[in-house]
Each structure stands twice: as structure tokens, then as C-alpha cells.
Design an enzyme around this catalytic site. Structure first.
Site: not given
Length: 496
Positions: A248, A260, A292-293, A321, A419
Site C-alpha cells: 500500500h 509502513d 489501506e490505512e 507490508d 504509525h
């Protein structure tokens, strides 16, 4: 006539290239190329005040255009951008108990709220109406993560007339998630935030000792954004036997997302460029997913727009990923279900075995990771397409045993910047990045040559599964990538 002439010339050019070899192709993948591409993603993010690559934002648009142009100029691929519109959401929040502020993260698509109210502890996991006590009306429902999607918990809390909801983690550490865009047949959401297991347990103790009041403020913003998947398929190779792989292109709001999932998409881009030196027997399709998130939106959109004939051309899907986590473990998706009692579609076991054999051949330890629905393989699995891939861990904590396997730090997250703003160039483990990129190249070269280990697919079973692809609340729990010990992208944090 011109198209026939061009096809003839192309066939001649490709025929002059050696067939890609799984023994040799991995050596074409160089760390400097991986880092150069990763730096480009960071530059895109840091060129704007937001310093992220959230879907539909300027840095994400730059990412998409970069991938498209890099692939297009090779002349080796048929490349297109697939447009789509998805709902973006972002929020500011505060949660206080008295004068003490508790770290909270608003779940994507939560409505706004400003409330001061007592906490009502919800029974079990808050997945049925019976779990909500009669006195929850007007209070803030405190719900444990687990079993059902966060969206279900939010809807049920709203039906019980809770003023808002707090979901606390079921493992150590903080949590965030996504509700998925609201579904009219489910009912409205209640405002909802996520907190850590530790803070959840504190609130429970206070509630059990007597009433405890919280102040919760959520300021949520939402807008529709146009965004794109990038799809690139080799002009050569059998188009009825497609080897597909993807990752992604978007990040979360907090940071640039260089691990990520910058690591996955740059690895795939470098491999795609290197592949242009060779010919292939089977077509190879590189897929770069948007959004994707926010609940696997790009991959779900893509798969849901394929008919049965096109679905059956995809012989397998490989997902990458987070493959360069700083405190990494080498994890392979559990295709045969031997570790988690949840296998992928027929052929997934063979994909897992291929990666296991590769790591074994270079004397590297590896462990399985679960197909938990938290990344972009989900739509393929639900449509009966054999799937597999690699992962190096997210917010999950490394054990002593795993630390001894890979020389990592026990008691520390696989990716402490998961994140977060710190997921930038300094967050990449170069060793893991190169190891996994070479492993990916090995798999691509293997299947580009020979798909005999992967069973042919059945149209009927694909159609039967397809109806389940677009789930009402997106992926599962937080990308904790539920991966065995690694957790991961809340891509999936749809499901508790």
C-alpha cells in the site's frame, strides 16, 4: 496493423532477453536502490506541512505519480492508474479523568462529541446488545477490544444511547483503529476512541470502586477524496496466468510511513525495474494500493471490480507490508494454517513453503504470521486466490526467543515508530529490507517461470466468495498486523 506490428516487435525484443532465473534474480536487487526510493517517499512527505502521505493528500498524490511514471518509462509494462473516491477522516481529541489526561486515539470515521459523563463498563466484548447495561444511556461506554469490528461496537453503543464509547486494548500498549465508512443498514456510530489496556484497567477499577467521570472531546473532520491504485503488468508472459504482488502506498496521519508501507512498495518497484532485463513465461502484475490505512479500501475496490474471468487469471497474490522493521523478525504468512489453524486458499501452503525454503537456503530463521485480515491480501483470500507474503513486525513486542533468533531487543516493539512521526528513513532496518526484497525477487522469478505448484482456480468458488469481499467495516483489528508476534497496521483495525 500498427498494433500488430508493435506486438510483433515487442515479442521479438522480449524474446531476446534471458528468462528470469530465481537463482540469479535476487542478486540484482541492491540496497542503494531500495534506500534511494525510500528517500524519495520521505522527500514527498516532508515537502508539505502535514509531513505524511495520507491518501488523497499532496504527498500521496506525488507517491502515486512517481510510481506510475517510474513504471511507465520502462516500456516493459502496461501501466494505468485506477481512480476511485473514498471518505477521508481525521480528528483531534482529548480524554481526561479529573485533571489527568489519558492518551486516546480517535477511530477513523468517528463522529465528533463533547461530553462529560460517568463511565459504564460493558460486559463481555460489547458485540451484542445484551452486553450493554441498561444504565449505559447518557454515559461513556467502556468496551474491551476483541471478537467483532470496532464499527459494530460503536453502532451497538449508539443503539444503547451511550453518549460516547471508549475501547481499551486487549494487549499491552495503546491502540487505534478504523470503523469503516458508516453503513446505513447498521445504524449510526457513537463517537469512539481507543486507549491502552493499562488505562482501560485503571478506569475499570475506578468504576468498580464507585462512579468515575470522564471528559471526552472529539473534533472529527471528513471529506471525499479522489485517489488511485497503480497497476502495472508485464507486456510479456501469459496474461491468463498472472503472478500478482502488492503493497500500500498511503501512510497514517502521524508520519511519512517509510516502513509502513514504503518498504513494501519500494521493494516492489525496485524488483519491477530489475525484471525489465528479463523475459517471463507468466505475466507479472505489480499492484500499488491506495487507502489501506482506512480499511483496505484500494485493494477491496480493485478486486470487487474484477469479473470472474479476470479473477481466475490471477493465480496467486503476494503481499508485502512492513518488511524493514527496525527490531525485525522474519515472518511468513501462515498459508497452511499449521500455526494459527486458519489456512489460506488452496495454493497458499505452497507459497509459504517457497519462502520457508528460501530462508532455509540462506540459513535464516523464520516464523509464521497469521492471515488476520489486516492487510491487502484479504480481498484476494476472500475470493479464493492463493496468497502469501512477508512481514517484519509492528507494535508487537519482541520476545526473548525471537531476540535470540535475529539479534533484536527483547521487550521492545518490532517497530517502535509504527504509525508515528518517527517512521522515516532512520526507521528502516537495512538488513531486513535487503533480505526480504531478495526473497520477494526469488518468489517473483520462481512463479514468473513456473506455476505448476499452484492449483488452478475454480470460477464457482470465486463467485461464492466474492460476495464477502466488501465487508461492512473494512479490515480486522488494528494492524497490529495481527501477525503472530508482530501485530501491525491498523489497516485492519477495523476489527477489534
Amino acid at each position: 496493423m500498427r498494433s500488430l506490428l508493435w506486438a510483433s516487435l515487442l515479442s521479438g525484443v522480449l524474446a531476446g532477453r534471458a528468462l528470469v532465473s530465481p537463482d540469479e534474480f535476487p542478486e540484482d536487487i541492491q540496497l542503494e536502490d531500495l534506500l534511494e526510493g525510500s528517500q524519495q517517499l520521505e522527500d514527498f512527505a516532508y515537502a508539505y506541512p502535514e509531513r505524511n502521505r495520507v491518501f488523497g493528500g499532496k504527498a500521496h498524490d506525488d507517491t502515486v505519480n512517481y510510481l506510475y511514471e517510474e513504471l511507465k518509462k520502462t516500456g516493459y509494462y502496461d501501466v494505468y492508474k485506477q481512480p476511485q473516491v473514498h471518505l477521508w477522516s481525521n480528528a483531534d481529541q482529548t480524554l481526561k479523568v479529573g485533571d489527568e489526561e489519558i492518551e486516546a486515539k480517535t477511530m477513523t470515521y468517528s463522529p465528533s462529541v463533547e461530553v462529560t459523563a460517568d463511565v459504564a463498563v460493558v460486559k463481555n466484548l460489547g458485540c451484542s446488545e445484551a452486553d450493554y447495561p441498561s444504565d449505559v444511556e447518557g454515559k461513556v461506554a467502556l468496551i474491551k477490544r476483541g471478537e467483532c469490528p470496532f464499527g459494530d461496537k460503536s453502532v451497538l453503543a449508539a443503539k444503547a444511547k451511550a453518549a460516547a464509547s471508549i475501547v481499551y486494548n486487549n494487549v499491552a500498549g495503546s491502540m487505534a483503529g478504523t470503523l469503516g465508512a458508516a453503513q446505513s443498514d447498521k445504524g449510526p456510530y457513537s463517537a469512539i476512541v481507543g486507549i491502552s489496556l493499562e488505562d482501560g484497567q485503571k478506569l475499570i477499577k475506578l468504576a468498580e470502586a464507585g462512579s468515575v467521570s470522564v471528559d471526552l472531546w472529539v473534533d472529527s473532520k471528513q471529506e471525499n477524496r479522489t485517489t488511485y491504485n497503480v497497476v502495472a503488468q508485464t507486456k510479456g508472459g501469459d496474461p491468463n496466468n498472472v503472478v500478482a504482488l502488492g503493497g500500500h502506498t498511503d501512510s497514517v496521519e502521524a508520519g511519512p510511513g517509510i516502513n509502513d508501507d514504503g518498504s513494501g512498495i519500494i521493494s516492489n518497484l525496485v524488483i519491477a525495474k530489475a525484471l525489465t532485463q528479463y523475459s517471463v513465461k507468466n505475466a507479472v502484475r505489480f499492484l500499488f494500493w491506495t487507502a489501506e490505512e482506512f480499511g483496505l479500501l484500494g485493494s477491496n475496490y480493485y478486486v470487487s471490480h474484477l469479473n470472474a474471468t479476470e479473477l481466475n487469471k490471477i493465480r496467486l497474490y503476494l503481499n508485502f507490508d512492513m518488511i524493514a522493521s527496525p527490531n525485525y523478525a522474519l515472518m511468513i504468512y501462515d498459508g497452511d494454517g499449521s500455526a494459527f489453524n486458519q489456512s489460506g486458499p488452496a495454493g497458499s501452503a505452497q507459497i509459504e513453503k517457497l519462502f520457508e525454503d528460501y530462508y532455509d537456503s540462506i540459513d535464516l530463521p523464520h516464523i509464521p504470521t497469521q492471515f488476520d485480515g489486516r492487510s491487502d491480501y484479504e480481498a484476494f483470500i476472500l475470493n479464493g486466490i492463493p496468497s502469501g507474503g512477508l512481514f517484519t513486525g509492528a507494535e508487537g513486542i519482541m520476545s526473548e526467543e525471537n531476540a535470540s533468533r535475529w539479534g533484536g531487543q527483547a521487550g521492545v516493539a518490532y517497530d517502535a515508530n509504527y504509525h508515528a512521526a518517527g517512521d522515516n528513513m532512520t526507521n528502516l532496518n537495512h538488513e531486513a529490507f535487503l533480505i526480504n526484497s531478495k526473497a520477494t525477487a526469488f518468489a517473483v522469478a520462481t512463479y514468473a517461470n513456473d506455476l505448476s505448484s499452484i492449483p488452478k482456480r475454480n470460477t464457482t468458488s470465486s463467485l461464492h466468495r466474492r460476495a464477502r469481499t466488501m465487508r461492512p467495516f473494512g479490515k480486522r483489528a488494528p494492524k497490529t498486523h495481527a501477525h503472530v508476534s508482530g501485530s501491525g497496521c491498523w489497516h485492519s483495525q477495523v476489527e477489534a
